[in-house]
Design a protein around this motif. Structure first.
Motif, PDB file in Angstrom:
ATOM      1  N   ALA A  76       0.834  -1.066  -0.426  1.00  0.00           N
ATOM      2  CA  ALA A  76       0.120  -0.294  -0.163  1.00  0.00           C
ATOM      3  C   ALA A  76       0.817   1.138  -0.031  1.00  0.00           C
ATOM      4  O   ALA A  76       0.819   2.330  -0.436  1.00  0.00           O
ATOM      5  N   LEU A  77       2.089   1.745   0.731  1.00  0.00           N
ATOM      6  CA  LEU A  77       3.059   2.471   0.404  1.00  0.00           C
ATOM      7  C   LEU A  77       3.382   3.022  -0.689  1.00  0.00           C
ATOM      8  O   LEU A  77       3.701   3.818  -0.414  1.00  0.00           O
ATOM      9  N   GLN A  78       3.497   1.912  -1.723  1.00  0.00           N
ATOM     10  CA  GLN A  78       3.606   2.719  -3.601  1.00  0.00           C
ATOM     11  C   GLN A  78       3.161   4.032  -3.302  1.00  0.00           C
ATOM     12  O   GLN A  78       3.508   3.966  -4.015  1.00  0.00           O
ATOM     13  N   TYR A  79       1.550   3.964  -3.325  1.00  0.00           N
ATOM     14  CA  TYR A  79       0.797   4.819  -2.851  1.00  0.00           C
ATOM     15  C   TYR A  79       0.614   6.141  -2.738  1.00  0.00           C
ATOM     16  O   TYR A  79       0.438   7.323  -3.216  1.00  0.00           O
ATOM     17  N   GLN A  80       1.779   6.040  -1.893  1.00  0.00           N
ATOM     18  CA  GLN A  80       2.245   7.092  -1.049  1.00  0.00           C
ATOM     19  C   GLN A  80       2.872   8.186  -2.008  1.00  0.00           C
ATOM     20  O   GLN A  80       4.695   7.559  -1.922  1.00  0.00           O
TER      21      GLN A  80
ATOM     22  N   TRP B  55      -9.073   6.502  -1.542  1.00  0.00           N
ATOM     23  CA  TRP B  55     -10.006   6.587  -2.359  1.00  0.00           C
ATOM     24  C   TRP B  55     -10.426   5.900  -3.504  1.00  0.00           C
ATOM     25  O   TRP B  55     -11.714   5.425  -4.249  1.00  0.00           O
ATOM     26  N   ASN B  56      -8.855   5.799  -4.033  1.00  0.00           N
ATOM     27  CA  ASN B  56      -8.442   5.015  -5.777  1.00  0.00           C
ATOM     28  C   ASN B  56      -7.783   4.389  -5.518  1.00  0.00           C
ATOM     29  O   ASN B  56      -8.611   3.334  -5.220  1.00  0.00           O
ATOM     30  N   GLU B  57      -6.734   4.217  -5.324  1.00  0.00           N
ATOM     31  CA  GLU B  57      -6.336   2.348  -5.167  1.00  0.00           C
ATOM     32  C   GLU B  57      -6.247   2.912  -3.997  1.00  0.00           C
ATOM     33  O   GLU B  57      -6.320   0.806  -3.947  1.00  0.00           O
TER      34      GLU B  57
END
Length: 467
Positions: free
Chosen positions: A328-332, A370-372
């Protein structure tokens, strides 16, 4: 009873005999990099590769690995000054003290100074300011790590061949002293601003200081940008390491000692920003690759040691569900501090009338919310409540960590993505957790068994014959 000096102790370690002398020594220090910062990075990379397990960093594949304790002479939890001094000199000291005994009066020679006395070329490099605690411990002597101007002057007194970092924090003693940039010239140093400038000046320089560009320092002089925030043209730790190796290699007959600090792992952990911290560990690994390339050409004469001054934040991998979701951290896409700048820009653009829709879009763009990444109803509510509290009133109390003051909405976003990733933090300060030690090359087999931080420079000095 008279105290045995560190370097006399080295000479008494007759149990060890070294078949090879380490002529070229690399000492990498990940500031704040505990064992979980390293393993968390590898687990994160593993999830990005689609597996439960580790995708190893280059340095974790070194043939010798152990752990080290980090307590200081006066505290169970060290600060970077005492931790850096222990790694530089082999002596524990009082928190806040640079290159001095616990009495804060008696200077201690570092392994870098011993290397210079032997005739080796010496370099000290970091991703933060060159007068910060850890790099300073290798060349300065001061009872207070915050005496930046005096520490900067000690840099010239030490007279090492190469220094690199973002800049000096206090180059003119708050306007009351001679500029350190002027002193650099007087002491025979060439000042290079950015990697391109270094390449232009490298060959003609006898001694060199590499800093980021003046434009970059005008924006933020305390450190080079986080890896997660880096833009084209920014000075990076790999560039700094490459420059150091190139400069020190101009006369390989002398041998060299090079210390490189990944200083902003600590900063990210002070902010409990896991995504940023893991990318900083990856960035340090990229710098270590530069040393490995050198090692491949000089395998019998090169020693590379990796360690840390302390752990920061009490990082926990797993929050009770017997699972991790580190991918999940890849989306930061930005650090907490950079997202604060994004929110500040929105404030300016709207005359401080940022709507929830605008804030929500910024969160989606930079954290994937809200997206990925789907949020729970409670997580979404928390973000909106922080927005209402801080964007619709007149006063905003920023959230403070050791090196940043961030928008509450930025801090809350990081807390929520940590929750989604199932990463926890004990505090915003240091801990006494073990730190890793990795080694490869000449004499690397002596980095085994449980260690204390003061043993690391003692063993380096013995292997490299710095007595």
């Amino acid at each position: 009873m008279k105290k045995i000096s560190f370097f006399l102790l080295c000479s008494l370690i007759s149990v060890w005999t070294y078949a090879q002398e380490a002529k070229y020594v690399f000492f990498f220090i990940g500031d704040g990099m505990g064992v979980n910062q390293v393993q968390g990075t590898e687990l994160y990379l593993g999830e990005l590769d689609g597996k439960i397990g580790l995708t190893p960093l280059d340095f974790t594949e070194f043939p010798y690995a152990t752990t080290s304790s980090t307590y200081s002479a006066t505290n169970g939890v060290t600060d970077s000054a005492a931790g850096g001094t222990a790694l530089a000199t082999g002596t524990k000291t009082k928190n806040g003290t640079i290159g001095m005994e616990q009495d804060q009066q008696t200077p201690i020679a570092s392994i870098a100074m011993r290397a210079k006395e032997k005739g080796c070329r010496v370099g000290i490099a970091t991703s933060v300011s060159i007068d910060h605690a850890t790099p300073a411990a290798f060349y300065a002597h001061n009872p207070n790590r915050k005496n930046y101007y005096q520490i900067g002057k000690d840099l010239f007194t030490a007279g090492f061949d190469f220094y690199a970092g973002s800049d000096f924090l206090d180059p003119d003693n708050h306007g009351q002293g001679e500029s350190l940039y002027t002193l650099a010239s007087q002491y025979g140093y060439t000042l290079a601003r950015g990697y391109e400038d270094f390449m232009a000046k490298n060959e003609q320089a006898d001694k060199l200081i590499l800093l980021q560009t003046e434009k970059a320092s005008a924006t933020y002089r305390d450190a080079i940008p986080y890896a997660i925030d880096r833009r084209e043209g920014d000075l990076c730790l790999s560039d700094i390491t490459s420059a150091a190796i190139r400069f020190l290699s101009k006369d390989l007959s002398k041998g060299f000692f090079l210390m490189v600090e990944g200083g902003k792992i600590d900063w990210a952990c002070h902010s409990n920003d896991a995504a940023t911290a893991f990318r900083e560990v990856v960035d340090l690994n990229e710098s270590i690759r530069q040393a490995l390339q050198f090692y491949e050409n000089h395998p019998d004469e090169t020693l590379i040691v990796i360690s840390a001054d302390h752990e920061t934040g009490g990082l926990v991998l797993g929050t009770g569900a017997y699972a991790l979701n580190l991918q999940a951290l890849q989306y930061q896409r930005v650090s907490e501090t950079a997202f604060t700048s994004i929110l500040n820009s929105l404030r300016r653009q709207t005359g401080n009338r940022v709507t929830w829709e605008q804030a929500r879009q910024a969160l989606a763009d930079n954290f994937g919310f809200w997206n990925e990444l789907k949020l729970t109803e409670q997580q979404a509510k928390r973000l909106e409540e922080v927005y209402c509290r801080t964007f619709t009133g007149s006063d905003v109390e920023m959230e403070k960590s050791e090196y940043a003051q961030d928008e509450p909405l930025a801090a809350e976003a990081v807390r929520i993505i940590n929750e989604i990733a199932m990463v926890g933090w004990v505090s915003g300060g240091h801990s006494a957790g073990y730190v890793p030690v990795f080694a490869i090359g000449a004499g690397a087999d002596h980095f085994q068994g449980r260690m204390d931080n003061v043993e690391i420079p003692a063993r380096i000095a013995e292997i490299a014959h710095y007595q």
